[in-house]
Design a protein around this motif. Structure first.
Motif, PDB file in Angstrom:
ATOM      1  N   LYS A  28       0.844  -1.193   0.000  1.00  0.00           N
ATOM      2  CA  LYS A  28       0.000   0.000   0.000  1.00  0.00           C
ATOM      3  C   LYS A  28       0.881   1.245   0.000  1.00  0.00           C
ATOM      4  CE  LYS A  28      -2.948   2.641   3.146  1.00  0.00           C
ATOM      5  NZ  LYS A  28      -3.515   2.664   4.518  1.00  0.00           N
ATOM      6  N   VAL A  29       0.633   2.147  -0.928  1.00  0.00           N
ATOM      7  CA  VAL A  29       1.365   3.405  -1.018  1.00  0.00           C
ATOM      8  C   VAL A  29       0.586   4.484  -0.268  1.00  0.00           C
ATOM      9  CG1 VAL A  29       2.286   5.187  -2.541  1.00  0.00           C
ATOM     10  CG2 VAL A  29       2.389   2.781  -3.233  1.00  0.00           C
ATOM     11  N   THR A  30       1.259   5.126   0.691  1.00  0.00           N
ATOM     12  CA  THR A  30       0.648   6.221   1.439  1.00  0.00           C
ATOM     13  C   THR A  30       1.000   7.531   0.754  1.00  0.00           C
ATOM     14  OG1 THR A  30       0.815   5.015   3.529  1.00  0.00           O
ATOM     15  CG2 THR A  30       0.539   7.393   3.669  1.00  0.00           C
ATOM     16  N   THR A  31       0.001   8.326   0.408  1.00  0.00           N
ATOM     17  CA  THR A  31       0.226   9.602  -0.256  1.00  0.00           C
ATOM     18  C   THR A  31      -0.518  10.704   0.484  1.00  0.00           C
ATOM     19  OG1 THR A  31       0.461   8.550  -2.426  1.00  0.00           O
ATOM     20  CG2 THR A  31       0.034  10.915  -2.402  1.00  0.00           C
ATOM     21  N   ARG A  32       0.216  11.752   0.807  1.00  0.00           N
ATOM     22  CA  ARG A  32      -0.412  12.927   1.408  1.00  0.00           C
ATOM     23  C   ARG A  32      -0.309  14.087   0.432  1.00  0.00           C
ATOM     24  NH1 ARG A  32       1.252  16.420   6.841  1.00  0.00           N
ATOM     25  NH2 ARG A  32      -0.509  17.875   6.701  1.00  0.00           N
ATOM     26  N   HIS A  33      -1.451  14.686   0.128  1.00  0.00           N
ATOM     27  CA  HIS A  33      -1.495  15.821  -0.795  1.00  0.00           C
ATOM     28  C   HIS A  33      -1.584  17.125  -0.015  1.00  0.00           C
ATOM     29  CE1 HIS A  33      -1.925  13.174  -4.255  1.00  0.00           C
ATOM     30  NE2 HIS A  33      -2.835  12.498  -3.576  1.00  0.00           N
ATOM     31  N   PHE A  34      -0.995  18.173  -0.559  1.00  0.00           N
ATOM     32  CA  PHE A  34      -0.986  19.480   0.092  1.00  0.00           C
ATOM     33  C   PHE A  34      -1.531  20.529  -0.860  1.00  0.00           C
ATOM     34  CE2 PHE A  34       2.392  16.906   1.821  1.00  0.00           C
ATOM     35  CZ  PHE A  34       2.371  17.156   3.187  1.00  0.00           C
ATOM     36  N   ASN A  35      -2.382  21.415  -0.359  1.00  0.00           N
ATOM     37  CA  ASN A  35      -2.764  22.551  -1.193  1.00  0.00           C
ATOM     38  C   ASN A  35      -1.648  23.592  -1.116  1.00  0.00           C
ATOM     39  OD1 ASN A  35      -3.145  24.292   1.070  1.00  0.00           O
ATOM     40  ND2 ASN A  35      -5.257  23.551   1.328  1.00  0.00           N
ATOM     41  N   PHE A  36      -1.797  24.689  -1.840  1.00  0.00           N
ATOM     42  CA  PHE A  36      -0.718  25.662  -1.960  1.00  0.00           C
ATOM     43  C   PHE A  36      -0.288  26.190  -0.595  1.00  0.00           C
ATOM     44  CE2 PHE A  36       0.880  29.997  -2.708  1.00  0.00           C
ATOM     45  CZ  PHE A  36       1.918  29.712  -3.584  1.00  0.00           C
ATOM     46  N   PHE A  37      -1.240  26.528   0.257  1.00  0.00           N
ATOM     47  CA  PHE A  37      -0.909  27.128   1.549  1.00  0.00           C
ATOM     48  C   PHE A  37      -0.402  26.083   2.545  1.00  0.00           C
ATOM     49  CE2 PHE A  37      -4.054  29.998  -0.376  1.00  0.00           C
ATOM     50  CZ  PHE A  37      -3.326  31.178  -0.361  1.00  0.00           C
ATOM     51  N   GLU A  38      -0.875  24.851   2.459  1.00  0.00           N
ATOM     52  CA  GLU A  38      -0.391  23.791   3.341  1.00  0.00           C
ATOM     53  C   GLU A  38       1.044  23.393   3.015  1.00  0.00           C
ATOM     54  OE1 GLU A  38      -4.519  21.294   4.291  1.00  0.00           O
ATOM     55  OE2 GLU A  38      -3.305  20.807   2.517  1.00  0.00           O
ATOM     56  N   SER A  39       1.437  23.589   1.754  1.00  0.00           N
ATOM     57  CA  SER A  39       2.753  23.118   1.328  1.00  0.00           C
ATOM     58  C   SER A  39       3.893  23.880   2.002  1.00  0.00           C
ATOM     59  CB  SER A  39       2.889  23.223  -0.194  1.00  0.00           C
ATOM     60  OG  SER A  39       2.908  24.576  -0.613  1.00  0.00           O
ATOM     61  N   PHE A  40       3.672  25.132   2.385  1.00  0.00           N
ATOM     62  CA  PHE A  40       4.776  25.934   2.939  1.00  0.00           C
ATOM     63  C   PHE A  40       5.186  25.505   4.347  1.00  0.00           C
ATOM     64  CE2 PHE A  40       3.446  28.580  -0.595  1.00  0.00           C
ATOM     65  CZ  PHE A  40       4.670  28.897  -1.162  1.00  0.00           C
ATOM     66  N   PRO A  41       4.256  25.365   5.304  1.00  0.00           N
ATOM     67  CA  PRO A  41       4.711  24.842   6.609  1.00  0.00           C
ATOM     68  C   PRO A  41       5.298  23.437   6.504  1.00  0.00           C
ATOM     69  CG  PRO A  41       2.305  25.019   6.532  1.00  0.00           C
ATOM     70  CD  PRO A  41       2.830  25.736   5.343  1.00  0.00           C
ATOM     71  N   ALA A  42       4.752  22.622   5.590  1.00  0.00           N
ATOM     72  CA  ALA A  42       5.309  21.280   5.393  1.00  0.00           C
ATOM     73  C   ALA A  42       6.705  21.370   4.789  1.00  0.00           C
ATOM     74  CB  ALA A  42       4.387  20.452   4.499  1.00  0.00           C
ATOM     75  N   GLY A  43       6.910  22.335   3.881  1.00  0.00           N
ATOM     76  CA  GLY A  43       8.234  22.530   3.287  1.00  0.00           C
ATOM     77  C   GLY A  43       9.241  23.020   4.304  1.00  0.00           C
ATOM     78  N   VAL A  44       8.816  23.909   5.213  1.00  0.00           N
ATOM     79  CA  VAL A  44       9.700  24.384   6.285  1.00  0.00           C
ATOM     80  C   VAL A  44      10.117  23.216   7.172  1.00  0.00           C
ATOM     81  CG1 VAL A  44       9.817  25.793   8.377  1.00  0.00           C
ATOM     82  CG2 VAL A  44       8.770  26.730   6.297  1.00  0.00           C
ATOM     83  N   LYS A  45       9.157  22.380   7.546  1.00  0.00           N
ATOM     84  CA  LYS A  45       9.458  21.227   8.401  1.00  0.00           C
ATOM     85  C   LYS A  45      10.434  20.282   7.715  1.00  0.00           C
ATOM     86  CE  LYS A  45       7.261  17.400  10.889  1.00  0.00           C
ATOM     87  NZ  LYS A  45       5.970  16.710  11.196  1.00  0.00           N
ATOM     88  N   LEU A  46      10.218  20.020   6.432  1.00  0.00           N
ATOM     89  CA  LEU A  46      11.111  19.126   5.692  1.00  0.00           C
ATOM     90  C   LEU A  46      12.504  19.723   5.581  1.00  0.00           C
ATOM     91  CD1 LEU A  46      11.595  16.580   4.082  1.00  0.00           C
ATOM     92  CD2 LEU A  46      10.562  17.691   2.079  1.00  0.00           C
ATOM     93  N   GLY A  47      12.587  21.036   5.312  1.00  0.00           N
ATOM     94  CA  GLY A  47      13.888  21.690   5.205  1.00  0.00           C
ATOM     95  C   GLY A  47      14.651  21.679   6.517  1.00  0.00           C
TER      96      GLY A  47
END
Length: 445
Positions: free
Chosen positions: A311-330
């Motif tokens: 099973k492949v787990t995929t989480r999608h992000f809208n434009f505004f959700e992507s930035f806090p997620a990008g900060v966390k990943l960085g």
């Protein structure tokens, strides 16, 4: 040759973007504080440049050098890579770096690092926005992991499903997972339906990351995925779905074991000066066992159909959700890289330092925009961290001296800065030579 060119093009594109953004950070803060920038160059230009132009009514010459070792901005009134000491002998001018308050000079120097980190966060955010975050959870890998001899001596068993390192859940396969396992005091696995704790000795991430076979890998069932039509195995009757049972009468319980033995045959053949090795392969087709003679140069099979079943787990992000997620990943990427830097100062770590060949090898063999942007963001993180190290000739060295000036309320002398710059450049060139020498040695041997 095609693979080399694809990787080289990706490397050049990535580094060029990172250099422009980094030097653009210095340029931006310089212009913000009305400091004159005399040159803005991609790559270095000793004696001559490949291209240059100076816009009308501009103080800045823009160009491309011929030595692909980074880039630079030449800021008026500053001792830097250009070693323009004659300028420093003249009276200070209002537009020069040395005439500005220490806090402004500090922002100019950290501008490149700041822009590189912001670029990494932006790229990570856009990756998550465009592609989302897809992975196979370790708990969904129902066949578990394959462990090498060292891991089994610690207490792991083939088929264990990784659950936690200490109390931190293990979610996905990768370097972060391996780091967490190496640094944990206990690792919890699911074995035969029951949770089992394994007590970890002190081990080095660098050591286990280089082990062959791997300290732990995804366990792949010994099932054939595909056979080249018309090839020797297809003619012998091997088909998709068949199970590999033994090679040279040695049982194999997984595809991992099969590939390990195959690599052993190939290595022995190479040592003996042969082009290939021959061995017998026992396989099962619809419950019937059969044996076929195989040559290593005629073996065309794609391993592990099991990954297609997970099973492949995929989480999608809208434009505004992507930035806090990008900060966390960085931030997490930076933390992991900083944590791993301790291994550089070991004997094995020094041997592992790589140059342009190593950097180029992290890019995929075929063009893949997703992977390209992931690697560019990662390199941007590395560039930011390396440049902020308190080494003369790097941004961090200048920052260190500026902090000294702020605290001591006195500037280091120009002569001291000249010597510090020369020492720093010597150290950097020595590191560059060592890193690329390691690449050459790995290629030759």
């Amino acid at each position: 040759m095609e693979t080399f060119l694809i990787r080289a093009l990706q490397l050049i594109m990535s580094l060029s973007l990172l250099v422009i953004i980094h030097e653009g950070g210095h340029f931006l803060f310089s212009r913000l504080f009305k400091v004159r920038v005399e040159k803005f160059y991609i790559f270095f230009d000793p004696w001559f440049s490949l291209f240059k132009f100076k816009p009308k009514n501009s103080d800045t010459e823009y160009g491309v050098g011929w030595v692909p070792l980074g880039g630079y901005v030449k800021i008026s009134g500053m001792i830097d890579e250009s070693m323009d000491t004659e300028q420093m002998k003249q009276p200070a001018q209002p537009w020069e770096f040395r005439s500005k308050p220490a806090w402004q000079r500090l922002l100019i120097m950290i501008g490149g690092v700041l822009m590189n980190f912001l670029l990494a966060i932006f790229i990570y955010s856009m990756i998550l926005f465009h592609w989302g975050d897809s992975y196979i959870s370790l708990q969904d890998m129902t066949y578990g992991m394959k462990f090498n001899e060292r891991a089994q001596e610690i207490g792991f068993r083939d088929g264990d499903i990784l659950l936690r390192a200490d109390e931190q859940p293990l979610e996905r396969f990768g370097m972060d997972m391996l780091r967490n396992v190496a640094e944990a005091r206990t690792v919890t696995v699911l074995r035969d339906g029951k949770e089992t704790e394994i007590y970890m000795p002190e081990i080095s991430l660098l050591d286990i990351a280089k082990e062959e076979p791997m300290f732990l890998d995804i366990l792949r069932p010994n099932v054939v995925d595909s056979v080249i039509a018309g090839g020797p195995l297809a003619i012998a009757g091997v088909q998709k779905g068949d199970s590999i049972l033994a090679v040279n009468n040695m049982p194999v319980g997984s595809w991992n074991e099969f590939t390990e033995k195959l690599e052993g045959f190939r290595s022995d053949a190479e040592t003996n000066g042969a082009e290939y090795a021959e061995f017998s392969l026992v396989y099962s087709h619809q419950g019937m066992r059969d044996t076929v003679a195989v040559r290593t140069d005629s073996l065309f099979m794609v391993r592990a159909t099991s990954m297609l079943d997970y099973k492949v787990t995929t989480r999608h992000f809208n434009f505004f959700e992507s930035f806090p997620a990008g900060v966390k990943l960085g931030v997490n990427t930076l933390k992991g890289y900083v944590n791993d830097m301790k291994y550089v100062f070991t004997k094995e770590g020094a041997k592992s330092v790589g140059g342009f060949g190593t950097i180029g090898s992290i890019f995929p063999k075929v063009w893949d925009w997703h992977r390209f942007w992931e690697m560019t963001a990662f390199l941007s993180i590395i560039l930011a961290f390396m440049n902020i190290l308190p080494i003369p000739a790097l941004d961090g060295g200048h920052v260190l001296f500026l902090l000294y000036e702020i605290v001591a309320r006195r500037k280091p002398s120009d002569k001291f800065m000249e010597y510090a710059q020369m020492v720093g450049m010597f150290l950097l060139f020595a590191l560059l030579i060592w890193a690329n020498f390691n690449d050459i040695m790995r290629f030759v041997f």
